[in-house]
Structures are given as structure tokens and as C-alpha cells.
Design an enzyme around this catalytic site. Structure first.
Site, mmCIF file in Angstrom:
data_model
loop_
_atom_site.group_PDB
_atom_site.id
_atom_site.type_symbol
_atom_site.label_atom_id
_atom_site.label_comp_id
_atom_site.label_asym_id
_atom_site.label_seq_id
_atom_site.Cartn_x
_atom_site.Cartn_y
_atom_site.Cartn_z
ATOM 1 N N ARG A 1 12.423 -1.512 10.708
ATOM 2 C CA ARG A 1 11.206 -1.058 11.381
ATOM 3 C C ARG A 1 10.945 -1.971 12.563
ATOM 4 N NH1 ARG A 1 5.742 0.156 8.081
ATOM 5 N NH2 ARG A 1 4.754 -0.817 9.875
ATOM 6 N N ARG B 1 -0.063 -8.220 13.630
ATOM 7 C CA ARG B 1 -0.612 -7.211 12.712
ATOM 8 C C ARG B 1 -1.535 -7.859 11.688
ATOM 9 N NH1 ARG B 1 4.865 -5.169 11.080
ATOM 10 N NH2 ARG B 1 3.844 -4.096 9.355
ATOM 11 N N LYS C 1 0.828 -1.224 0.000
ATOM 12 C CA LYS C 1 0.000 0.000 0.000
ATOM 13 C C LYS C 1 0.849 1.254 0.000
ATOM 14 C CE LYS C 1 -2.085 -0.312 3.903
ATOM 15 N NZ LYS C 1 -1.621 -1.547 4.510
HETATM 16 P P1 ADP Z 1 1.401 -1.755 8.144
HETATM 17 O O1 ADP Z 1 0.220 -1.528 7.263
HETATM 18 O O2 ADP Z 1 2.593 -2.266 7.393
HETATM 19 O O3 ADP Z 1 1.101 -2.585 9.364
HETATM 20 P P2 ADP Z 1 1.371 1.082 8.930
HETATM 21 O O4 ADP Z 1 2.574 1.913 8.718
HETATM 22 O O5 ADP Z 1 0.163 1.361 8.122
HETATM 23 O O6 ADP Z 1 1.918 -0.395 8.719
HETATM 24 O O7 ADP Z 1 0.937 1.115 10.482
HETATM 25 C C1 ADP Z 1 1.837 0.834 11.522
HETATM 26 C C2 ADP Z 1 1.110 0.854 12.875
HETATM 27 O O8 ADP Z 1 0.547 2.160 13.108
HETATM 28 C C3 ADP Z 1 -0.074 -0.106 13.000
HETATM 29 O O9 ADP Z 1 0.327 -1.414 13.355
HETATM 30 C C4 ADP Z 1 -0.919 0.598 14.082
HETATM 31 O O10 ADP Z 1 -0.379 0.355 15.388
HETATM 32 C C5 ADP Z 1 -0.715 2.072 13.784
HETATM 33 N N1 ADP Z 1 -1.785 2.629 12.908
HETATM 34 C C6 ADP Z 1 -1.630 3.098 11.655
HETATM 35 N N2 ADP Z 1 -2.792 3.537 11.155
HETATM 36 C C7 ADP Z 1 -3.735 3.325 12.111
HETATM 37 C C8 ADP Z 1 -5.141 3.548 12.204
HETATM 38 N N3 ADP Z 1 -5.842 4.086 11.187
HETATM 39 N N4 ADP Z 1 -5.778 3.192 13.343
HETATM 40 C C9 ADP Z 1 -5.098 2.665 14.360
HETATM 41 N N5 ADP Z 1 -3.786 2.419 14.354
HETATM 42 C C10 ADP Z 1 -3.083 2.749 13.244
#
Ligand code: ADP
Length: 191
Positions: free
Chosen positions: A133, A144, A13
């Protein structure tokens, strides 16, 4: 142009959202990137969010919703955006609808990237080694993915009968996925 990118962790994404955002000249709004910057800068938001992120759990909606509202109100978001990482559960999707309605806006397309679990885990483990990361280790990756299936995947049913929803196979070469996304977006844009 207002686009929502959905998909499990490791689906690509973020990478694809960045490519499409440059193609369309609209901001790429990644909640993960905003949160990681907040953690790094030890802001109030970052301090509150860190433990959830390290565990692979969702950060509480109250924190995320304020953060998104602030971001969507920035001047550069007037002409469009790509949301990456939001909404991440049905409550957030409902709030997004309300928020956009109150701003007199709506989104044009939801692009959902699908990738099999074994491919996701392999990609994320590889990324953890390369980019360091802290949530890219096996136990947190499994968590996750669990959170994705429990909380995020139901969004697809929530959006299920909307004509804006497009499913894209993300288990392909990076360029091939970008092309499929552009093909889905092109009819909506002047690009
Ligand atoms: P990925 O999709 O690879 O898990 P992201 O960079 O999108 O990584 O998100 C990393 C972390 O940030 C998530 O595991 C969560 O803890 C937090 N996070 C991101 N976006 C949200 C959201 N919309 N609501 C709640 N937590 C979020």
C-alpha cells in the site's frame, strides 16, 4: 445492526470489521477501500482524492460525505452496516448524526480499538512490505498517526457520554480481539 469502528491506522479496524461483517451478514463499508478503488479506476472522486491519500491527509469532507450518503442509500445497507474509516473528524460525526436522522436510522454501537503507537507503526511498516500500500511508508505513517490524534481522536470526546461507546484493547491476538468485539455486540443482536 449498525456499527461504527474507530481506531488509529494499524489498529486492525479493517480486518476486524470484515470478520464481524461476515459474522452478522451485514456490509462492511470501508471508506479507505472505496477511495482506493476510485483511485485505481481513475474516477473523478479518485482523481481528486489521490494526493491527499498519498500524503496521509484526510480527503475533504465534501467528497467523503457524498460518497457515504450514496453508499448508505444502497439496498444492501438497509438491514445494517459496519462503518470503517468514517467518521474521521468531529464534523463528519455531526454530519453522520444528521444523515442518519434524515434516514430515520441510528447506530447501535461505536467500537473503538486502542493500540499503542509503537505497535501501530510496526504493524503498518510490516503491511507496507507485504501488501505494497503506497501510504504504508514511514513518513506517511507518521503523518497518518498525527492526523488521527489531531482530527479523529476528538470524536471520542464527541461521542464520550453516549452509552453506545465501547473501548476495546486492540493490542492482542487477532482472534482474541474478534472475541472481545463479539462479546460487546452479542447483547444487541440475535447471533
Ligand atoms: P488507515 O486507517 O490505515 O489509515 P484507511 O484505508 O482507512 O487507512 O484510509 C486511507 C486514507 O483514505 C486516509 O489516510 C485518508 O486519506 C482517506 N480517508 C479514508 N476515510 C476518510 C474519511 N472518512 N475522511 C477523509 N479521508 C478519508
Amino acid at each position: 445492526m449498525r456499527l461504527i469502528f474507530l481506531g488509529p491506522p494499524g489498529a486492525g479496524k479493517g480486518t476486524q470489521a470484515q470478520i464481524v461483517s461476515e459474522w452478522l451478514s451485514i456490509p462492511h463499508i470501508s471508506t479507505g477501500d472505496i477511495l482506493r478503488a476510485a483511485v485505481k479506476n481513475e474516477t473523478e472522486l479518485g482523481l481528486k482524492a489521490k494526493s491527499y491519500m498519498d500524503a496521509g491527509d484526510l480527503v475533504p469532507d465534501s467528497l467523503i460525505l457524498d460518497m457515504i450518503r450514496d453508499r448508505l442509500e444502497q439496498p444492501d445497507a438497509k438491514s445494517g452496516w459496519i462503518l470503517d474509516g468514517f467518521p474521521r473528524n468531529v464534523a463528519q460525526a455531526q454530519k453522520l448524526d444528521e444523515m442518519l436522522a434524515s434516514m430515520g436510522q441510528s447506530f447501535d454501537r461505536i467500537l473503538s480499538l486502542e493500540v499503542p503507537d509503537d505497535v501501530l507503526v510496526a504493524r503498518l511498516l510490516g503491511r507496507g512490505k507485504d501488501q505494497g500500500r503506497s501510504d504504508d511508508n514511514e513518513a506517511v505513517i507518521r503523518r497518518r498517526l498525527e492526523v488521527f490524534y489531531e482530527s479523529t481522536a476528538p470524536i471520542l470526546e464527541f461521542y464520550g457520554n453516549r452509552p453506545e461507546l465501547t473501548i476495546v484493547n486492540g493490542d492482542a491476538e487477532l482472534d482474541a480481539v474478534s472475541e472481545k468485539l463479539k462479546t460487546a455486540i452479542r447483547p444487541l443482536s440475535s447471533v
